[in-house]
Design a protein around this motif. Structure first.
Motif, PDB file in Angstrom:
ATOM      1  N   ILE A  49      59.082  14.042   7.381  1.00  0.00           N
ATOM      2  CA  ILE A  49      57.707  13.788   7.932  1.00  0.00           C
ATOM      3  C   ILE A  49      57.104  12.808   6.780  1.00  0.00           C
ATOM      4  N   ARG A  50      56.606  11.893   7.413  1.00  0.00           N
ATOM      5  CA  ARG A  50      56.045  10.542   6.886  1.00  0.00           C
ATOM      6  C   ARG A  50      54.497  10.504   7.597  1.00  0.00           C
ATOM      7  N   ALA A  51      53.352  10.645   6.858  1.00  0.00           N
ATOM      8  CA  ALA A  51      52.165  10.709   7.556  1.00  0.00           C
ATOM      9  C   ALA A  51      51.199   9.987   6.688  1.00  0.00           C
ATOM     10  N   VAL A  52      50.093   9.278   7.344  1.00  0.00           N
ATOM     11  CA  VAL A  52      48.721   9.224   6.720  1.00  0.00           C
ATOM     12  C   VAL A  52      47.732   9.760   7.242  1.00  0.00           C
ATOM     13  N   TYR A  53      46.538   9.656   6.749  1.00  0.00           N
ATOM     14  CA  TYR A  53      45.412  10.207   7.215  1.00  0.00           C
ATOM     15  C   TYR A  53      44.624   9.281   8.013  1.00  0.00           C
ATOM     16  N   GLY A  54      43.709   9.549   9.032  1.00  0.00           N
ATOM     17  CA  GLY A  54      42.943   8.873   9.542  1.00  0.00           C
ATOM     18  C   GLY A  54      41.700   9.077   9.446  1.00  0.00           C
ATOM     19  N   ASN A  55      40.750   8.212  10.308  1.00  0.00           N
ATOM     20  CA  ASN A  55      39.451   8.471  10.109  1.00  0.00           C
ATOM     21  C   ASN A  55      38.665   9.615  10.461  1.00  0.00           C
ATOM     22  N   ILE A  56      39.340  10.576  11.285  1.00  0.00           N
ATOM     23  CA  ILE A  56      38.773  11.705  11.655  1.00  0.00           C
ATOM     24  C   ILE A  56      39.215  13.165  10.958  1.00  0.00           C
ATOM     25  N   ASP A  57      40.365  12.799  10.134  1.00  0.00           N
ATOM     26  CA  ASP A  57      40.786  13.776   9.234  1.00  0.00           C
ATOM     27  C   ASP A  57      39.831  14.291   7.971  1.00  0.00           C
ATOM     28  N   ASP A  58      39.780  15.452   7.822  1.00  0.00           N
ATOM     29  CA  ASP A  58      38.980  16.080   6.709  1.00  0.00           C
ATOM     30  C   ASP A  58      39.629  16.026   5.230  1.00  0.00           C
ATOM     31  N   LEU A  59      38.811  16.484   4.641  1.00  0.00           N
ATOM     32  CA  LEU A  59      39.102  16.247   3.018  1.00  0.00           C
ATOM     33  C   LEU A  59      40.448  17.053   2.729  1.00  0.00           C
ATOM     34  N   ALA A  60      40.667  18.173   3.351  1.00  0.00           N
ATOM     35  CA  ALA A  60      41.899  18.787   3.181  1.00  0.00           C
ATOM     36  C   ALA A  60      43.256  17.804   3.599  1.00  0.00           C
ATOM     37  N   CYS A  61      43.114  17.263   4.526  1.00  0.00           N
ATOM     38  CA  CYS A  61      43.933  16.321   5.312  1.00  0.00           C
ATOM     39  C   CYS A  61      44.292  15.150   4.238  1.00  0.00           C
ATOM     40  N   GLN A  62      43.278  14.713   3.698  1.00  0.00           N
ATOM     41  CA  GLN A  62      43.199  13.595   3.055  1.00  0.00           C
ATOM     42  C   GLN A  62      43.762  13.598   1.852  1.00  0.00           C
ATOM     43  N   GLN A  63      43.668  15.059   1.290  1.00  0.00           N
ATOM     44  CA  GLN A  63      44.168  15.451   0.084  1.00  0.00           C
ATOM     45  C   GLN A  63      45.858  15.654  -0.001  1.00  0.00           C
ATOM     46  N   LYS A  64      46.394  16.045   1.206  1.00  0.00           N
ATOM     47  CA  LYS A  64      47.652  16.056   1.494  1.00  0.00           C
ATOM     48  C   LYS A  64      48.337  15.083   1.935  1.00  0.00           C
ATOM     49  N   TYR A  65      47.893  14.011   2.508  1.00  0.00           N
ATOM     50  CA  TYR A  65      48.302  12.802   3.134  1.00  0.00           C
ATOM     51  C   TYR A  65      47.872  11.753   2.408  1.00  0.00           C
ATOM     52  N   PRO A  66      48.373  10.645   2.134  1.00  0.00           N
ATOM     53  CA  PRO A  66      47.850   9.326   1.599  1.00  0.00           C
ATOM     54  C   PRO A  66      47.071   8.568   2.687  1.00  0.00           C
ATOM     55  N   GLU A  67      46.176   7.622   2.340  1.00  0.00           N
ATOM     56  CA  GLU A  67      45.548   6.642   3.128  1.00  0.00           C
ATOM     57  C   GLU A  67      46.736   5.627   3.606  1.00  0.00           C
ATOM     58  N   GLU A  68      47.485   5.181   2.823  1.00  0.00           N
ATOM     59  CA  GLU A  68      48.581   4.330   3.071  1.00  0.00           C
ATOM     60  C   GLU A  68      50.021   4.803   2.502  1.00  0.00           C
ATOM     61  N   LEU A  69      50.833   4.421   3.387  1.00  0.00           N
ATOM     62  CA  LEU A  69      52.214   4.543   2.988  1.00  0.00           C
ATOM     63  C   LEU A  69      53.461   3.223   2.946  1.00  0.00           C
ATOM     64  N   ILE A  70      53.892   3.043   1.855  1.00  0.00           N
ATOM     65  CA  ILE A  70      54.888   2.014   1.671  1.00  0.00           C
ATOM     66  C   ILE A  70      55.967   2.474   1.335  1.00  0.00           C
ATOM     67  N   PHE A  71      57.088   2.048   1.812  1.00  0.00           N
ATOM     68  CA  PHE A  71      58.256   2.694   1.662  1.00  0.00           C
ATOM     69  C   PHE A  71      59.614   1.772   2.192  1.00  0.00           C
ATOM     70  N   ASP A  72      60.825   2.033   1.621  1.00  0.00           N
ATOM     71  CA  ASP A  72      61.812   1.253   1.983  1.00  0.00           C
ATOM     72  C   ASP A  72      62.744   2.164   2.635  1.00  0.00           C
ATOM     73  N   LEU A  73      63.509   1.619   3.767  1.00  0.00           N
ATOM     74  CA  LEU A  73      64.361   2.672   4.422  1.00  0.00           C
ATOM     75  C   LEU A  73      65.285   1.835   5.301  1.00  0.00           C
ATOM     76  N   GLU A  74      66.550   2.216   5.225  1.00  0.00           N
ATOM     77  CA  GLU A  74      67.639   1.380   5.931  1.00  0.00           C
ATOM     78  C   GLU A  74      67.297  -0.226   5.722  1.00  0.00           C
ATOM     79  N   GLY A  75      67.033  -0.629   4.640  1.00  0.00           N
ATOM     80  CA  GLY A  75      66.960  -2.190   4.539  1.00  0.00           C
ATOM     81  C   GLY A  75      65.519  -2.638   5.083  1.00  0.00           C
ATOM     82  N   ALA A  76      64.937  -1.784   5.645  1.00  0.00           N
ATOM     83  CA  ALA A  76      63.285  -2.184   6.159  1.00  0.00           C
ATOM     84  C   ALA A  76      62.434  -1.857   4.968  1.00  0.00           C
TER      85      ALA A  76
END
Length: 167
Positions: A49-76
């Motif tokens: 699971i890869r997830a980011v939080y959004g503008n409706i997400d509460d503090l608990a969600c913001q603490q669990k998921y980042p605002e931004e994800l940057i990752f490399d996968l399969e050459g992308a």
């Protein structure tokens, strides 16, 4: 090759029809506005699971998921945030950030509008899966599925999940 399901804007809602489309993938990516952690708990087990939080997400969600994800996968190189705008009118500061990060795939949600477009200027594939939840102005719930192989999405398809608000 990695099989991906891309979802967004669940707004505390996920149904069995959506879950059935998430069974045959390796990874599930959620582009924000999760709403309730029960949505994430309902996702099929054994998937990355890869997830980011959004503008409706509460503090608990913001603490669990980042605002931004940057990752490399399969050459992308993938960059995912919730509010990104769309080509060529990205949200404030996003285009500058995309030029710095140089992703080959840029994912966002927020608009509830399913859209995939190649941005020639940035050399980047823009992907927004629309919304799987019942909250919002969208008429039809959607998600995206694709295979990521050799740096490119293959077999991309839009999955329509029915009308917003219908069970």
């Amino acid at each position: 090759m990695v099989k991906i399901a891309l979802i967004s804007d669940s707004h505390s809602y996920i149904d069995d029809k959506t879950l059935s489309h998430l069974q045959d993938v390796d990874e599930i990516w959620h582009a924000g506005d999760i709403g309730d952690e029960k949505v994430m708990e309902a996702l099929p087990k054994g998937k990355k699971i890869r997830a980011v939080y959004g503008n409706i997400d509460d503090l608990a969600c913001q603490q669990k998921y980042p605002e931004e994800l940057i990752f490399d996968l399969e050459g992308a190189r993938v960059m995912m945030i919730h509010i990104g705008g769309k080509p060529p009118r990205y949200a404030t500061g996003v285009k500058k950030h995309l030029k710095e990060i140089k992703p080959t795939i840029f994912i966002c949600g927020h608009s509830h509008i399913c859209k995939v477009e190649f941005d020639k200027e940035l050399g980047c594939l823009y992907m927004n899966p629309g919304a799987i939840g019942n909250h919002g102005f969208h008429q039809v719930k959607t998600l995206l599925k694709f295979d990521l192989e050799a740096g490119q999405p293959k077999n991309l398809r839009v999955v329509e999940l029915g009308k917003r608000g219908s069970v």
